[in-house]
Design a protein around this motif. Sequence first.
Motif, PDB file in Angstrom:
ATOM      1  N   ASP A 107       3.528   6.261 -10.843  1.00 19.86           N
ATOM      2  CA  ASP A 107       2.410   7.212 -10.797  1.00 19.86           C
ATOM      3  C   ASP A 107       1.759   7.234  -9.422  1.00 19.86           C
ATOM      4  O   ASP A 107       1.317   8.290  -8.954  1.00 19.86           O
ATOM      5  CB  ASP A 107       1.370   6.855 -11.861  1.00 19.86           C
ATOM      6  CG  ASP A 107       1.872   7.114 -13.271  1.00 19.86           C
ATOM      7  OD1 ASP A 107       2.778   7.962 -13.425  1.00 19.86           O
ATOM      8  OD2 ASP A 107       1.372   6.469 -14.211  1.00 19.86           O
ATOM      9  N   ARG A 108       1.717   6.067  -8.779  1.00 16.75           N
ATOM     10  CA  ARG A 108       1.128   6.025  -7.432  1.00 16.75           C
ATOM     11  C   ARG A 108       2.041   6.726  -6.429  1.00 16.75           C
ATOM     12  O   ARG A 108       1.560   7.401  -5.506  1.00 16.75           O
ATOM     13  CB  ARG A 108       0.885   4.568  -7.025  1.00 16.75           C
ATOM     14  CG  ARG A 108       0.153   4.419  -5.711  1.00 16.75           C
ATOM     15  CD  ARG A 108      -1.210   5.091  -5.745  1.00 16.75           C
ATOM     16  NE  ARG A 108      -1.837   5.089  -4.433  1.00 16.75           N
ATOM     17  CZ  ARG A 108      -1.559   5.952  -3.466  1.00 16.75           C
ATOM     18  NH1 ARG A 108      -0.643   6.897  -3.675  1.00 16.75           N
ATOM     19  NH2 ARG A 108      -2.174   5.897  -2.315  1.00 16.75           N
ATOM     20  N   LEU A 140       1.504  10.441  -6.599  1.00 18.18           N
ATOM     21  CA  LEU A 140       0.341  10.927  -5.855  1.00 18.18           C
ATOM     22  C   LEU A 140       0.713  11.226  -4.405  1.00 18.18           C
ATOM     23  O   LEU A 140       0.172  12.159  -3.795  1.00 18.18           O
ATOM     24  CB  LEU A 140      -0.798   9.903  -5.913  1.00 18.18           C
ATOM     25  CG  LEU A 140      -1.450   9.684  -7.281  1.00 18.18           C
ATOM     26  CD1 LEU A 140      -2.564   8.654  -7.167  1.00 18.18           C
ATOM     27  CD2 LEU A 140      -1.984  10.992  -7.856  1.00 18.18           C
ATOM     28  N   ASN A 141       1.620  10.442  -3.839  1.00 20.84           N
ATOM     29  CA  ASN A 141       2.111  10.739  -2.489  1.00 20.84           C
ATOM     30  C   ASN A 141       2.780  12.103  -2.443  1.00 20.84           C
ATOM     31  O   ASN A 141       2.601  12.881  -1.500  1.00 20.84           O
ATOM     32  CB  ASN A 141       3.108   9.669  -2.037  1.00 20.84           C
ATOM     33  CG  ASN A 141       2.443   8.381  -1.607  1.00 20.84           C
ATOM     34  OD1 ASN A 141       1.221   8.282  -1.583  1.00 20.84           O
ATOM     35  ND2 ASN A 141       3.239   7.386  -1.266  1.00 20.84           N
ATOM     36  N   GLU A 189       0.870  -1.168   0.000  1.00 18.82           N
ATOM     37  CA  GLU A 189       0.000   0.000   0.000  1.00 18.82           C
ATOM     38  C   GLU A 189       0.911   1.223   0.000  1.00 18.82           C
ATOM     39  O   GLU A 189       1.943   1.234   0.657  1.00 18.82           O
ATOM     40  CB  GLU A 189      -0.906   0.017   1.235  1.00 18.82           C
ATOM     41  CG  GLU A 189      -1.834  -1.185   1.364  1.00 18.82           C
ATOM     42  CD  GLU A 189      -2.971  -1.158   0.358  1.00 18.82           C
ATOM     43  OE1 GLU A 189      -3.201  -0.078  -0.231  1.00 18.82           O
ATOM     44  OE2 GLU A 189      -3.620  -2.200   0.168  1.00 18.82           O
ATOM     45  N   TYR A 190       0.498   2.252  -0.701  1.00 17.89           N
ATOM     46  CA  TYR A 190       1.376   3.403  -0.859  1.00 17.89           C
ATOM     47  C   TYR A 190       1.136   4.486   0.194  1.00 17.89           C
ATOM     48  O   TYR A 190       1.812   5.517   0.178  1.00 17.89           O
ATOM     49  CB  TYR A 190       1.212   3.992  -2.264  1.00 17.89           C
ATOM     50  CG  TYR A 190       1.730   3.069  -3.345  1.00 17.89           C
ATOM     51  CD1 TYR A 190       3.020   3.206  -3.841  1.00 17.89           C
ATOM     52  CD2 TYR A 190       0.935   2.044  -3.850  1.00 17.89           C
ATOM     53  CE1 TYR A 190       3.506   2.360  -4.818  1.00 17.89           C
ATOM     54  CE2 TYR A 190       1.411   1.186  -4.831  1.00 17.89           C
ATOM     55  CZ  TYR A 190       2.695   1.345  -5.314  1.00 17.89           C
ATOM     56  OH  TYR A 190       3.176   0.497  -6.277  1.00 17.89           O
ATOM     57  N   ASP A 191       0.201   4.231   1.100  1.00 15.65           N
ATOM     58  CA  ASP A 191      -0.101   5.247   2.108  1.00 15.65           C
ATOM     59  C   ASP A 191       0.280   4.816   3.524  1.00 15.65           C
ATOM     60  O   ASP A 191      -0.147   5.446   4.495  1.00 15.65           O
ATOM     61  CB  ASP A 191      -1.591   5.609   2.066  1.00 15.65           C
ATOM     62  CG  ASP A 191      -2.499   4.407   2.304  1.00 15.65           C
ATOM     63  OD1 ASP A 191      -1.972   3.285   2.441  1.00 15.65           O
ATOM     64  OD2 ASP A 191      -3.731   4.599   2.345  1.00 15.65           O
ATOM     65  N   ASP A 198       4.746   1.284  -8.407  1.00 20.74           N
ATOM     66  CA  ASP A 198       4.112   2.061  -9.468  1.00 20.74           C
ATOM     67  C   ASP A 198       4.511   3.532  -9.303  1.00 20.74           C
ATOM     68  O   ASP A 198       4.152   4.170  -8.310  1.00 20.74           O
ATOM     69  CB  ASP A 198       2.595   1.901  -9.377  1.00 20.74           C
ATOM     70  CG  ASP A 198       1.857   2.591 -10.510  1.00 20.74           C
ATOM     71  OD1 ASP A 198       2.197   3.749 -10.824  1.00 20.74           O
ATOM     72  OD2 ASP A 198       0.941   1.981 -11.081  1.00 20.74           O
TER      73      ASP A 198
END
Length: 318
Positions: free
Chosen positions: A226-227, A230-231, A118-120, A224
């Motif tokens: 692009d993901r 977004l961060n 998870e990127y968050d 990813d």
Amino acid sequence: MSSTQILDIIIDQSRSDKAKIDTLRNVLRQLDKPQLLSILSSSITSDPSFRHILELLKIESLMVNFPEDASSIGELVSLLNRSMIGFRHDVKDYKSWFIKITTPDLQSDYQYLFKGLEYDNFIDLINKKMLIINGIPKEEEFREVVHSLNLKILELYLISCYDFRNGNICNYLNDSLQLEEDEEARKLSNLVVLSPFVSKDLLVSIVNHDFRNGYFKIVKEHMDFDRLYLNIIENNIIKLSQYFSFIKIETAYEVLDVTKNLDLESFIFQMVIKNKFNNAVKIDQLEQTVDFGSTFEYTLEDHIKYVGGLVNDVYLRI
């Protein structure tokens, strides 16, 4: 590399345990994937500590060189977890310390970067690393492993989304991490901290830099881009709220230098839902504006100068 050659390193009386582990790590990282997976620690040595160490180094080498094979990594981590049942730590033994430190390090990497990427939640992984560091002795022989963990924390910090704990992590890195030997890493970290906003090009530089912490291919090839971006945008919006109390969404696109492919209004709305802002943020859909509800502690003159600089920067880009 044959089993006999690996055993020769393990039983070499002229090397310290630390030197043996460093040599084994360097050797295993040169192997291709079939060679790595063919290593059976139980058939190489009867020493239970070195059996654990070989399995840890196998997992580490797979993560470093073959992050795309999450399945094999997961299988080895599961086997490692079962083999660690009943492990007793000996505070006087370097091998035992290596196992105690490296096991939760790799377990947490697998949990957050492979099993459930998870990127968050990179900040949660950072906290895992900091807990590991807190339990490591201050002796010189552990300096390298602490430095490597700190480099993991640094890279995760640079690509993480906004979290109220970011400031504490930044302060920790300033106090704990020495980057004299990596001028590029120091430059990148300074740019992230000191720049008004982090650009897409700066993120590209971060992703393309090898921080020598084992994350290079994981970040560059497994994640990813692009993901990750977004961060960065999320962090930039938080910075935006610190300098604007009220802004048109159209202006925000220009100041942040993002394309209309991203629905900025919806993005900010999701940040509101996730309680990312310290203040009550309001979005006026009809007027296409955002009210950050910010109050500024610095002088109006300073604020005007800063915003003027941002506007000038936008003007030069459009």
